[in-house]
Structures are given as C-alpha cells and as structure tokens.
Design an enzyme around this catalytic site. Structure first.
Site, mmCIF file in Angstrom:
data_model
loop_
_atom_site.group_PDB
_atom_site.id
_atom_site.type_symbol
_atom_site.label_atom_id
_atom_site.label_comp_id
_atom_site.label_asym_id
_atom_site.label_seq_id
_atom_site.Cartn_x
_atom_site.Cartn_y
_atom_site.Cartn_z
ATOM 1 N N HIS A 61 -8.718 64.560 14.890
ATOM 2 C CA HIS A 61 -10.215 64.074 14.973
ATOM 3 C C HIS A 61 -10.938 64.990 15.872
ATOM 4 O O HIS A 61 -10.174 65.616 17.012
ATOM 5 C CB HIS A 61 -10.009 62.676 15.826
ATOM 6 C CG HIS A 61 -11.182 61.944 15.832
ATOM 7 N ND1 HIS A 61 -11.848 62.080 17.089
ATOM 8 C CD2 HIS A 61 -11.690 60.880 15.480
ATOM 9 C CE1 HIS A 61 -13.137 61.166 16.872
ATOM 10 N NE2 HIS A 61 -12.990 60.514 15.897
ATOM 11 N N LYS A 82 -9.064 49.515 18.686
ATOM 12 C CA LYS A 82 -8.587 49.497 17.632
ATOM 13 C C LYS A 82 -7.304 48.655 17.260
ATOM 14 O O LYS A 82 -6.746 48.526 16.076
ATOM 15 C CB LYS A 82 -8.213 51.072 16.982
ATOM 16 C CG LYS A 82 -9.223 51.989 16.826
ATOM 17 C CD LYS A 82 -8.890 53.353 16.490
ATOM 18 C CE LYS A 82 -9.891 54.534 16.899
ATOM 19 N NZ LYS A 82 -11.176 54.735 16.357
ATOM 20 N N CYS A 140 -15.375 62.084 11.725
ATOM 21 C CA CYS A 140 -15.260 62.880 12.811
ATOM 22 C C CYS A 140 -14.099 63.839 12.639
ATOM 23 O O CYS A 140 -13.174 64.083 13.457
ATOM 24 C CB CYS A 140 -15.064 61.960 13.994
ATOM 25 S SG CYS A 140 -16.484 61.009 14.360
ATOM 26 N N GLN A 182 -4.514 56.034 16.273
ATOM 27 C CA GLN A 182 -4.236 55.306 14.737
ATOM 28 C C GLN A 182 -2.866 55.092 14.612
ATOM 29 O O GLN A 182 -2.384 54.523 13.533
ATOM 30 C CB GLN A 182 -4.734 56.349 13.652
ATOM 31 C CG GLN A 182 -6.213 56.761 13.697
ATOM 32 C CD GLN A 182 -7.030 55.432 13.387
ATOM 33 O OE1 GLN A 182 -6.690 54.650 12.884
ATOM 34 N NE2 GLN A 182 -8.324 55.598 13.765
ATOM 35 N N ASP A 207 -1.787 61.984 20.397
ATOM 36 C CA ASP A 207 -3.127 61.105 20.033
ATOM 37 C C ASP A 207 -2.586 59.869 19.446
ATOM 38 O O ASP A 207 -2.287 60.238 18.116
ATOM 39 C CB ASP A 207 -4.312 61.845 19.453
ATOM 40 C CG ASP A 207 -5.211 60.976 18.830
ATOM 41 O OD1 ASP A 207 -5.367 59.646 19.084
ATOM 42 O OD2 ASP A 207 -6.476 61.439 18.476
HETATM 43 N N1 C6P Z 1 -11.656 57.233 15.164
HETATM 44 C C1 C6P Z 1 -12.552 56.384 13.160
HETATM 45 O O1 C6P Z 1 -13.232 55.789 12.569
HETATM 46 P P1 C6P Z 1 -12.344 56.507 20.598
HETATM 47 O O2 C6P Z 1 -13.709 56.666 19.749
HETATM 48 O O3 C6P Z 1 -12.453 57.005 21.769
HETATM 49 O O4 C6P Z 1 -12.065 55.130 20.528
HETATM 50 O O5 C6P Z 1 -11.252 57.264 19.645
HETATM 51 C C2 C6P Z 1 -11.474 58.508 19.117
HETATM 52 C C3 C6P Z 1 -10.306 58.844 18.169
HETATM 53 C C4 C6P Z 1 -9.459 59.854 18.519
HETATM 54 N N2 C6P Z 1 -8.366 60.245 17.822
HETATM 55 C C5 C6P Z 1 -8.435 59.549 16.565
HETATM 56 C C6 C6P Z 1 -7.182 60.043 15.625
HETATM 57 C C7 C6P Z 1 -9.247 58.705 16.198
HETATM 58 O O6 C6P Z 1 -8.985 58.004 14.774
HETATM 59 C C8 C6P Z 1 -10.379 58.225 16.893
HETATM 60 C C9 C6P Z 1 -11.219 57.374 16.652
HETATM 61 C C10 C6P Z 1 -12.776 56.294 14.599
HETATM 62 O O7 C6P Z 1 -11.587 57.194 12.503
HETATM 63 C C11 C6P Z 1 -13.821 56.323 15.156
HETATM 64 S S1 C6P Z 1 -14.648 57.917 15.125
#
Ligand code: C6P
Length: 406
Positions: A121, A225, A364, A202, A199
């Site tokens: 991401h 999430k 993203c 997910q 990370d």
């Molecule tokens: N992915 C998606 O629709 P935040 O926005 O800080 O809670 O998470 C960022 C982020 C970082 N790593 C991974 C693997 C992610 O999936 C995400 C967030 C969302 O896929 C919003 S872009």
C-alpha cells in the site's frame, strides 16, 4: 456455533437500504462496519466517562484511564505481545508506519537499503521514500510474478549487509494475497540485522496474530478495519527496540521532565503517545477485540475463506472476467476486471445502484496497477457478517454490468 444471522443482528447498519435495495456491504478492506457492542461502548464513554486520561486525580479521569489501559491489555493479548507497554495507540496503520520510518532516521546512512515489496500500500512505500530522502538510503523492491506472488528467490538476492529495514504487508489490500512473512522474517534474521516491520492492516481483521511467534520488530494495524471506530490503530514494537529509539511527536504525556534546558522522556508506551489520545476510540477498540474473540478466529477465517472461494467460483463463470492473483493464496478479497470494460468505477456505479458497495480504482497501490498495466480493479472484500446470498447479488450485478458495458 457460528450463527450468521445472529452476527448480522449485531450490526444495525446492515438493515439499511441503499438506492432502494438492501445494503450489500463488500468494502470491508477499506473499513468494516461496527457492531452495536462497539457503538454502545463509544456512546457510554461519552455519556458516562468522558475525561482526559493519565492526567487527572478526579474520578472520571481515573475511570477513563483504567478503561483505556484495560483495552491496551486486551490488544496485548490479541496480538500476543509480551508486555502491554509494547502496544502503542495510533490513529491507524498510516500513522504507525510513518512513526517507524521517522524514528529510524538516525539508524540509516547513505547507501543503506530498505526492502519493501511490490504488493505494498502507498502507506508502506511513501514513508520509506521520505526516509531515503532524509538519509540517502535506497529503496529495494521484492518483485512479483504474473499471479502477484512475491519472488522470494529475488528477495534472497536483495538481502545484504546494507539491508537495514525490511517492511512488508502480511496481506495485500489490492489483491488479498497472503504473503509468506514467516519465510521473509526467517531469511531476514538469518542474513541481516535489519529491523522487520509488518503491515498488518489487512491481516489483523482475519488472522490470529502472534507477534512473538512471528518474531517481527514492529507490527502495525488499523482498528477501523477490524470492527472498531475510525481513527484507531496500533503500533506494536519490541520493548528493547522502542526503548532505544527516539520519540516521534513531542508534547504532553510523553515527557518525564521538561524545562527550557531540555526534556527527558517518559517510559513506554507514553513516550510514543504525545498529546490527548482518542480515549473513546481506544476503549472501543478493546470492545472490537472482545467481539472478534466471542466469535473466534477460527470461525471468522473459516467463514471468510468459504465466502472467498464461493465468490471466486461464481465470478469465474462470467466470460471475460480476470481475477488478479487468482492462483495465489488469498484471504478476504477478490479483485477483478471485465474484458472490454476499461473503467472499473463504471462497474462500481452499476453495483451501487443494486445496493452493492465495492471499491474500484487503484486501491492506493499504483505500482501493482502499473505491473498489470491497468488503471484499477473492482474489489469485493469480505467480513464475518457477509453471506453467500450477498455474493449471489454481487455476481448478478457483475453480469448486469457486463451486459451494459461490455
Ligand atoms: N487500505 C483499502 O481500501 P489506514 O488508512 O491508515 O487505516 O491504513 C492504511 C493501509 C496500510 N496498509 C494496508 C495494507 C492497507 O490496506 C491500508 C488501508 C484501505 O485498501 C484504504 S486505502
């Protein structure tokens, strides 16, 4: 006993209609819905407990502090951290990754290397690029094959004494691919002294997480999430590493002493929690952990895997559909395009008219889109409350979109 209707009854929002149709919420990788138990904790916090934490002698402040620290201990157990003070509250994965990249600044020099993967991401790309700009270090990327699978033989070649950080996701948000982090961590440990960052944005909503067994140095995830409110998240870091590294933000709460001659810093976790935290959100994150524990990780995973398998099977019957990462080990996500339909958002809009919420676009993860030479995909992502009937509605919607756009 896994009772899907009972689970669904805990999410009031699932009863609503969108565009005159029952809501089919399949955008869980972006953010999950929140069960009533979590919403009630938020409401109770603001109606009965609201006060700043760690600051007050008065009763409300002490009660709020106790609740937030109880939540920290629930999260400690949830990820099996050795100490509760290794759990740092953040506002999400993005903040966690930026924090880590910032506090490692002094540890990197010109020509040192940071290894990430093609499946990251932007949150796990940009903070490292910024660190490279600050230090002169270089970013290296583990490549993928046409199935989206990381090429670990190439990873072997990237590892060297220059490697100072390896940062990868456990599950790709764009494709749902489960990465072999056990192997990545073992190879990194064997060949380098690099910091290992995972990370878990997910993976935490789906998997049983054990940071000690994993043997990572840092693990970050977002509360929103995994059934908790927006603006919540966690950074786990190993005690000795967090103790040795400098703070991120300066301000209230993170000091031991402060004068115009200089400041000494508080111990963990407060050293990394400057300013007033999201007290209600952090307490509610503990309630989200309770919710997941009540269902059980095995049940969550079994149900979500069955949904994914069913969705993939049904979608593949549509002629001209391409599922990205079709042959890879995946969880929670199916990401696809229809032949002859150039713009994924057109499919998303037709699905929306049918009450089906999916995400479209680059998610993203522009490097992945560039690799497949596409602008975006349609992504359906699952949570524990989704049903097979909802997948049928998704598939009907995709067939309709193909007829209208193909
Ligand atoms: N992915 C998606 O629709 P935040 O926005 O800080 O809670 O998470 C960022 C982020 C970082 N790593 C991974 C693997 C992610 O999936 C995400 C967030 C969302 O896929 C919003 S872009």
């Amino acid at each position: 006993m896994f009772d899907i209707q009972e689970i669904r009854s805990q999410f009031s929002i699932l009863d609503r209609e969108v565009n005159g149709k029952p809501l089919v919420y399949l955008d869980n990788a972006a953010t999950s819905q929140k069960p009533n138990s979590v919403l009630e904790v938020c409401h109770a916090y603001y109606t009965e407990l609201n006060a700043n934490v760690h600051r007050g002698i008065h009763t409300l402040s002490q009660l709020a502090t106790e609740e937030m620290e109880l939540s920290r201990r629930k999260i400690q157990k949830f990820i099996n951290a050795e100490h509760d003070f290794e759990v740092i509250f953040t506002k999400g994965t993005t903040e966690g990754l930026n924090l880590i990249a910032y506090i490692l600044t002094q540890k990197l020099q010109k020509d040192d290397e940071i290894i990430i993967s093609y499946l990251e991401h932007h949150s796990n790309i940009v903070p490292w690029q910024m660190l490279c700009e600050r230090t002169g270090a270089k970013l290296r990327v583990i490549p993928i094959d046409e199935n989206g699978i990381l090429q670990l033989d190439q990873f072997d070649q990237l590892l060297s004494e220059k490697t100072k950080v390896v940062s990868v996701n456990q599950v790709s948000n764009a494709l749902g691919i489960v990465n072999p982090i056990e192997e990545i961590i073992a190879k990194t440990r064997k060949n380098t002294e690099a910091y290992i960052v995972i990370d878990g944005a997910q993976s935490a909503p789906h998997f049983n997480i054990d940071v000690q067994k994993m043997d990572c140095d840092f693990f970050v995830f977002s509360g929103h999430k995994m059934y908790a409110p927006m603006g919540t998240g966690v950074l786990y870091g190993k005690r000795e590493i967090l103790e040795a590294l400098p703070p991120f933000h300066g301000g209230g709460e993170m000091i031991a002493t402060c004068s115009f001659d200089g400041t000494t810093y508080a111990g963990l976790p407060f050293k990394y929690e400057a300013g007033t935290p999201n007290v209600g959100g952090n307490i509610a994150l503990g309630a989200a952990v309770d919710f997941m524990n009540r269902i059980g990780h095995e049940n969550i995973q079994r149900h979500e895997n069955a949904l994914l398998e069913y969705a993939q099977r049904q979608l593949l019957e549509i002629e001209g559909i391409k599922i990205y990462g079709e042959k890879a080990h995946r969880t929670g996500v199916v990401s696809f395009n229809l032949e002859g339909v150039g713009i994924s958002s057109d499919v998303g809009m037709i699905l929306d008219k049918m009450g089906v919420a999916v995400r479209t676009g680059h998610h993203c993860t522009q490097p992945i889109m560039n690799f497949f030479n596409i602008a975006g995909t349609v992504r359906a992502s699952f949570a524990v409350y989704n049903t097979f009937e909802e997948i049928d509605i998704l598939v009907e919607g995709v067939k309709k979109a193909k007829k209208m756009l193909g």
